[in-house]
Write a protein that holds these residues in place. Sequence first.
Motif, PDB file in Angstrom:
ATOM      1  N   ALA A 296       0.820  -1.212   0.000  1.00 37.18           N
ATOM      2  CA  ALA A 296       0.000   0.000   0.000  1.00 37.18           C
ATOM      3  C   ALA A 296       0.853   1.260   0.000  1.00 37.18           C
ATOM      4  CB  ALA A 296      -0.927   0.002   1.214  1.00 37.18           C
ATOM      5  N   LYS A 297       2.084   1.167  -0.497  1.00 32.47           N
ATOM      6  CA  LYS A 297       2.990   2.314  -0.464  1.00 32.47           C
ATOM      7  C   LYS A 297       2.508   3.452  -1.355  1.00 32.47           C
ATOM      8  CE  LYS A 297       7.475   0.443   0.902  1.00 32.47           C
ATOM      9  NZ  LYS A 297       8.863   0.162   0.467  1.00 32.47           N
ATOM     10  N   ARG A 298       1.982   3.142  -2.521  1.00 38.20           N
ATOM     11  CA  ARG A 298       1.590   4.177  -3.468  1.00 38.20           C
ATOM     12  C   ARG A 298       0.183   4.712  -3.226  1.00 38.20           C
ATOM     13  NH1 ARG A 298       3.903   1.666  -9.203  1.00 38.20           N
ATOM     14  NH2 ARG A 298       6.086   1.462  -8.529  1.00 38.20           N
ATOM     15  N   GLN A 326      -6.959   7.072 -10.325  1.00 35.19           N
ATOM     16  CA  GLN A 326      -7.803   6.180  -9.545  1.00 35.19           C
ATOM     17  C   GLN A 326      -7.573   4.734  -9.959  1.00 35.19           C
ATOM     18  OE1 GLN A 326      -9.701   6.708  -6.909  1.00 35.19           O
ATOM     19  NE2 GLN A 326      -9.095   8.859  -6.917  1.00 35.19           N
ATOM     20  N   GLY A 327      -7.662   3.838  -8.997  1.00 38.25           N
ATOM     21  CA  GLY A 327      -7.462   2.416  -9.257  1.00 38.25           C
ATOM     22  C   GLY A 327      -7.877   1.602  -8.056  1.00 38.25           C
ATOM     23  N   ARG A 328      -6.990   0.730  -7.641  1.00 36.61           N
ATOM     24  CA  ARG A 328      -7.296  -0.163  -6.526  1.00 36.61           C
ATOM     25  C   ARG A 328      -7.252   0.595  -5.200  1.00 36.61           C
ATOM     26  NH1 ARG A 328      -2.708  -1.828  -3.712  1.00 36.61           N
ATOM     27  NH2 ARG A 328      -0.766  -0.990  -4.539  1.00 36.61           N
ATOM     28  N   GLY A 329      -7.788  -0.071  -4.168  1.00 37.05           N
ATOM     29  CA  GLY A 329      -7.740   0.459  -2.811  1.00 37.05           C
ATOM     30  C   GLY A 329      -7.472  -0.654  -1.826  1.00 37.05           C
ATOM     31  N   MET A 330      -7.545  -0.315  -0.540  1.00 38.78           N
ATOM     32  CA  MET A 330      -7.239  -1.313   0.478  1.00 38.78           C
ATOM     33  C   MET A 330      -7.816  -0.871   1.824  1.00 38.78           C
ATOM     34  SD  MET A 330      -3.547  -3.089   1.170  1.00 38.78           S
ATOM     35  CE  MET A 330      -3.455  -3.518  -0.555  1.00 38.78           C
ATOM     36  N   LEU A 331      -8.320  -1.858   2.568  1.00 38.10           N
ATOM     37  CA  LEU A 331      -8.780  -1.659   3.940  1.00 38.10           C
ATOM     38  C   LEU A 331      -7.857  -2.454   4.852  1.00 38.10           C
ATOM     39  CD1 LEU A 331     -10.851  -0.640   6.035  1.00 38.10           C
ATOM     40  CD2 LEU A 331     -12.211  -2.669   5.533  1.00 38.10           C
ATOM     41  N   VAL A 332      -7.169  -1.754   5.759  1.00 35.74           N
ATOM     42  CA  VAL A 332      -6.122  -2.367   6.580  1.00 35.74           C
ATOM     43  C   VAL A 332      -6.423  -2.073   8.048  1.00 35.74           C
ATOM     44  CG1 VAL A 332      -3.639  -2.491   7.028  1.00 35.74           C
ATOM     45  CG2 VAL A 332      -4.451  -2.051   4.721  1.00 35.74           C
ATOM     46  N   PHE A 333      -6.152  -3.081   8.915  1.00 40.93           N
ATOM     47  CA  PHE A 333      -6.316  -2.918  10.364  1.00 40.93           C
ATOM     48  C   PHE A 333      -4.958  -3.121  11.031  1.00 40.93           C
ATOM     49  CE2 PHE A 333     -10.529  -3.768   8.930  1.00 40.93           C
ATOM     50  CZ  PHE A 333     -11.362  -3.106   9.807  1.00 40.93           C
ATOM     51  N   TYR A 334      -4.570  -2.150  11.854  1.00 36.54           N
ATOM     52  CA  TYR A 334      -3.315  -2.223  12.597  1.00 36.54           C
ATOM     53  C   TYR A 334      -3.605  -2.295  14.092  1.00 36.54           C
ATOM     54  CZ  TYR A 334      -0.664  -0.792   8.425  1.00 36.54           C
ATOM     55  OH  TYR A 334      -0.096  -0.730   7.188  1.00 36.54           O
ATOM     56  N   SER A 335      -2.634  -2.835  14.841  1.00 35.48           N
ATOM     57  CA  SER A 335      -2.705  -2.880  16.298  1.00 35.48           C
ATOM     58  C   SER A 335      -1.428  -2.287  16.878  1.00 35.48           C
ATOM     59  CB  SER A 335      -2.882  -4.328  16.788  1.00 35.48           C
ATOM     60  OG  SER A 335      -2.798  -4.383  18.199  1.00 35.48           O
ATOM     61  N   LEU A 336      -1.568  -1.589  18.004  1.00 33.95           N
ATOM     62  CA  LEU A 336      -0.387  -1.047  18.681  1.00 33.95           C
ATOM     63  C   LEU A 336       0.519  -2.145  19.213  1.00 33.95           C
ATOM     64  CD1 LEU A 336      -2.003   1.850  20.747  1.00 33.95           C
ATOM     65  CD2 LEU A 336      -0.916   1.987  18.508  1.00 33.95           C
ATOM     66  N   LYS A 337      -0.001  -3.374  19.312  1.00 33.74           N
ATOM     67  CA  LYS A 337       0.807  -4.482  19.808  1.00 33.74           C
ATOM     68  C   LYS A 337       1.729  -5.050  18.741  1.00 33.74           C
ATOM     69  CE  LYS A 337      -2.846  -5.805  23.025  1.00 33.74           C
ATOM     70  NZ  LYS A 337      -3.838  -6.834  23.394  1.00 33.74           N
ATOM     71  N   ASN A 338       1.495  -4.700  17.475  1.00 29.36           N
ATOM     72  CA  ASN A 338       2.331  -5.216  16.393  1.00 29.36           C
ATOM     73  C   ASN A 338       2.331  -4.190  15.273  1.00 29.36           C
ATOM     74  OD1 ASN A 338       3.784  -6.702  14.582  1.00 29.36           O
ATOM     75  ND2 ASN A 338       2.173  -8.177  14.139  1.00 29.36           N
ATOM     76  N   ARG A 611       1.451   8.995   1.442  1.00 28.28           N
ATOM     77  CA  ARG A 611       2.381   7.942   1.025  1.00 28.28           C
ATOM     78  C   ARG A 611       2.047   6.593   1.657  1.00 28.28           C
ATOM     79  NH1 ARG A 611       6.998  10.029  -1.514  1.00 28.28           N
ATOM     80  NH2 ARG A 611       7.157  12.308  -1.404  1.00 28.28           N
ATOM     81  N   GLY A 612       0.920   6.496   2.320  1.00 28.53           N
ATOM     82  CA  GLY A 612       0.491   5.225   2.903  1.00 28.53           C
ATOM     83  C   GLY A 612       1.012   4.965   4.293  1.00 28.53           C
ATOM     84  N   TYR A 613       1.640   5.951   4.944  1.00 33.40           N
ATOM     85  CA  TYR A 613       2.189   5.767   6.283  1.00 33.40           C
ATOM     86  C   TYR A 613       1.199   6.288   7.330  1.00 33.40           C
ATOM     87  CZ  TYR A 613       6.792   4.786   4.266  1.00 33.40           C
ATOM     88  OH  TYR A 613       7.835   4.228   3.572  1.00 33.40           O
ATOM     89  N   VAL A 614       1.185   5.617   8.479  1.00 40.92           N
ATOM     90  CA  VAL A 614       0.418   6.077   9.640  1.00 40.92           C
ATOM     91  C   VAL A 614       1.397   6.193  10.806  1.00 40.92           C
ATOM     92  CG1 VAL A 614      -1.462   5.601  11.222  1.00 40.92           C
ATOM     93  CG2 VAL A 614      -1.690   4.972   8.827  1.00 40.92           C
ATOM     94  N   THR A 615       1.507   7.390  11.371  1.00 43.29           N
ATOM     95  CA  THR A 615       2.450   7.658  12.456  1.00 43.29           C
ATOM     96  C   THR A 615       1.670   7.878  13.745  1.00 43.29           C
ATOM     97  OG1 THR A 615       3.914   8.739  10.860  1.00 43.29           O
ATOM     98  CG2 THR A 615       4.379   9.080  13.194  1.00 43.29           C
ATOM     99  N   SER A 616       2.117   7.231  14.810  1.00 42.15           N
ATOM    100  CA  SER A 616       1.508   7.417  16.131  1.00 42.15           C
ATOM    101  C   SER A 616       2.404   8.331  16.959  1.00 42.15           C
ATOM    102  CB  SER A 616       1.318   6.075  16.840  1.00 42.15           C
ATOM    103  OG  SER A 616       2.551   5.395  16.986  1.00 42.15           O
ATOM    104  N   LEU A 617       1.782   9.274  17.681  1.00 46.52           N
ATOM    105  CA  LEU A 617       2.496  10.283  18.457  1.00 46.52           C
ATOM    106  C   LEU A 617       1.864  10.394  19.839  1.00 46.52           C
ATOM    107  CD1 LEU A 617       2.215  12.763  15.553  1.00 46.52           C
ATOM    108  CD2 LEU A 617       4.423  11.921  16.267  1.00 46.52           C
ATOM    109  N   LYS A 618       2.730  10.582  20.848  1.00 44.99           N
ATOM    110  CA  LYS A 618       2.254  10.722  22.225  1.00 44.99           C
ATOM    111  C   LYS A 618       2.214  12.185  22.614  1.00 44.99           C
ATOM    112  CE  LYS A 618       2.963   9.129  26.964  1.00 44.99           C
ATOM    113  NZ  LYS A 618       3.761   8.307  27.885  1.00 44.99           N
ATOM    114  N   LEU A 619       1.109  12.602  23.244  1.00 42.47           N
ATOM    115  CA  LEU A 619       0.944  13.979  23.682  1.00 42.47           C
ATOM    116  C   LEU A 619       1.698  14.208  24.987  1.00 42.47           C
ATOM    117  CD1 LEU A 619      -2.900  14.125  23.090  1.00 42.47           C
ATOM    118  CD2 LEU A 619      -1.191  15.167  21.634  1.00 42.47           C
TER     119      LEU A 619
END
Length: 661
Positions: A296-298, A326-338, A611-619
Amino acid sequence: KVPKPTKASSKKKVEEGVDTGDGWDEWSHGKALTKPADQLELTEAELKEEITRILTANNPHAPQNIVRYSFKERSYKPTSVVDQMAVHFVLEGSLLHQDSDEARRLRSSNDLIFSETATIDTGAEPDEEKPETPEAGEEDRPDSVASKTDKKEPKLTNQFNFSERASQTLNNPLRERSCQTEPPPRSIFSATANQWEIYDVYVEELQKQEKNKEKQKAIPSKKDNEKSKKKMMLMETQGDDFTKVGKASKIFERMVNQNTFDDIAQDFKYFEDASDEFRDQEGTLLPLWKFQYDKAKRLSVTALCWNNKYQDLFAVGMGSYDFSKQGRGMLVFYSLKNSAFPEYIYPTNSGVLCLHIHEQHSHLIAVGFYDGCVAVYNLKEEGLEPVYKSTAKTGKHTDPVWQVRWQNDDMDNNHNFYSVSSDGRVVSWTLVKNELVFTDIIRLSVNGAVSEGPEGLVVQRLTFHKQIDYLFLVGTEEGKIHKCSKTYSSQFLETYNAHSMAVDAVKWNPFHPKVFISCSSDWTVKIWDHTINTPMFTFDLNAAVGDVSWSPYSSTVFAAVTTDGTVHVFDLNINKYEAICQQSVVAKKKTKLTHIEFNPIYPIIIVGDDRGYVTSLKLSPNLRKKPKAKKGQELPKGPEVEIAKMEKLLSLLREPEQNAV
């Protein structure tokens, strides 16, 4: 003082069996032992008392001077561990009392086996005389009458074979099955619980294979069909094996990943930026994990949503905002444990533009696509296809779907959700049996009435009120925000001239029922009271604003992301004019931030980019301060605190207007 023993007393103690150590020998040669500092002080009567024998659990006959050779140190070393157990009698056997119930059961089963084997061997008729069976005491003797005759003696059950068989695993059940007979009753053997569990699994696997073989025999087919069926059977057995190993491997992967990123996990749990005390109420964002999937980089992150039941799990929608690509897509689930790999992956034929996880039923996810379809995914179901999906026959949208939102169940307890599209339609979708049933709630037009033709408004955003179920807001591409009602759909209740460009997000405040926030590509974020046509606050962020989100812990805290890669965090209770945190969170300058979401429990936010990245940040602590009560005042409890804070801000803003009047 410790009385010095004489030779006569030591000799007497040796005769009585007292174990005299090395100290007695030293005293006998005139040497005195040193007295420890913490030695117990005894009286003269206690000192004169003689204790001749002491009973302990140690074996007096156990050797105390065992020496073993240490290959590591290449020398003999005395062993300190000595086995103190004394075994007096051991007897292993399988004898049963002849009058016991178990012995009678075994005798009756052996008699039955003997009678069947005798009938088969001799071929005698039922009326003919049958040989006498040996007595119970003569069954195990090799010189019994049955052994001397030519007739075949029945094979007695060996009680130790079953234990060996029960400990076998499922490495090759087909080969084991060909050489083993049906096991005797469970009551005969003394197997452990673990052995029985292994045995039960072993038998179940054999029964599955026998059923598959019976199905193949019942349906005659050609050789090619038989080969394909055999392959299918192998795939089924392999699939069962993979499911058994899948859960354990996922847990193992999480353990390895948490060990690899242990420093990040420690920061997530315990680290608090101590320098916040010297920053004049400003705060910072601490980068934690970065989530990425290679396939899912692009694609751009077009939607983010946290799971309310499992607070470490969040969904990511992948697609593109560039309509020429426009083209393909994706549904992705992430966990903070991995953070290394997604928990669930659903590839789609069209780009995902929006999604929403059901608050009560967290396994249901509503998704809107660029091609106008809406779908519902069920995490409990196997497969990569959605359980519900709209089509042209079932009323799909003709333009991209920009927002989907779950609603409360209807009168028939059916799940339903709303969707809004660029075609101007706001549609309610109900999950009935195996299909989606749609109902057009309102079709927005330029004049503010229901449009029957194709000249609808280009609607982009939709948000429902938390407390007033029938009230919702709709943001359009031309920059206006319309307040609508489910029950009164002939025209808009109110229209706000909010922005000069497209509205990118509209969200109600989770605490105050009158306040909502909006952001746009015109670089502004505005806070509104829905009873007033003009905004209460306006913030210029010097770049197009992609998304804005209220915090779940304070009514005055919100965060926004801009296309220049910056996260802006505001707290109106501290500063009503500027952000208390402005921080760039992307590595490359050209990267654009698209969405932001607060975690409902933990003090972290997640940010998605193009770019397909998800960044987690602590307040940091300054970004999540709780209000402090003044001297002599008591703050109300619960959400009333946040409502009072927002009411105070609104009253301060209304004071100049009242003075002017």
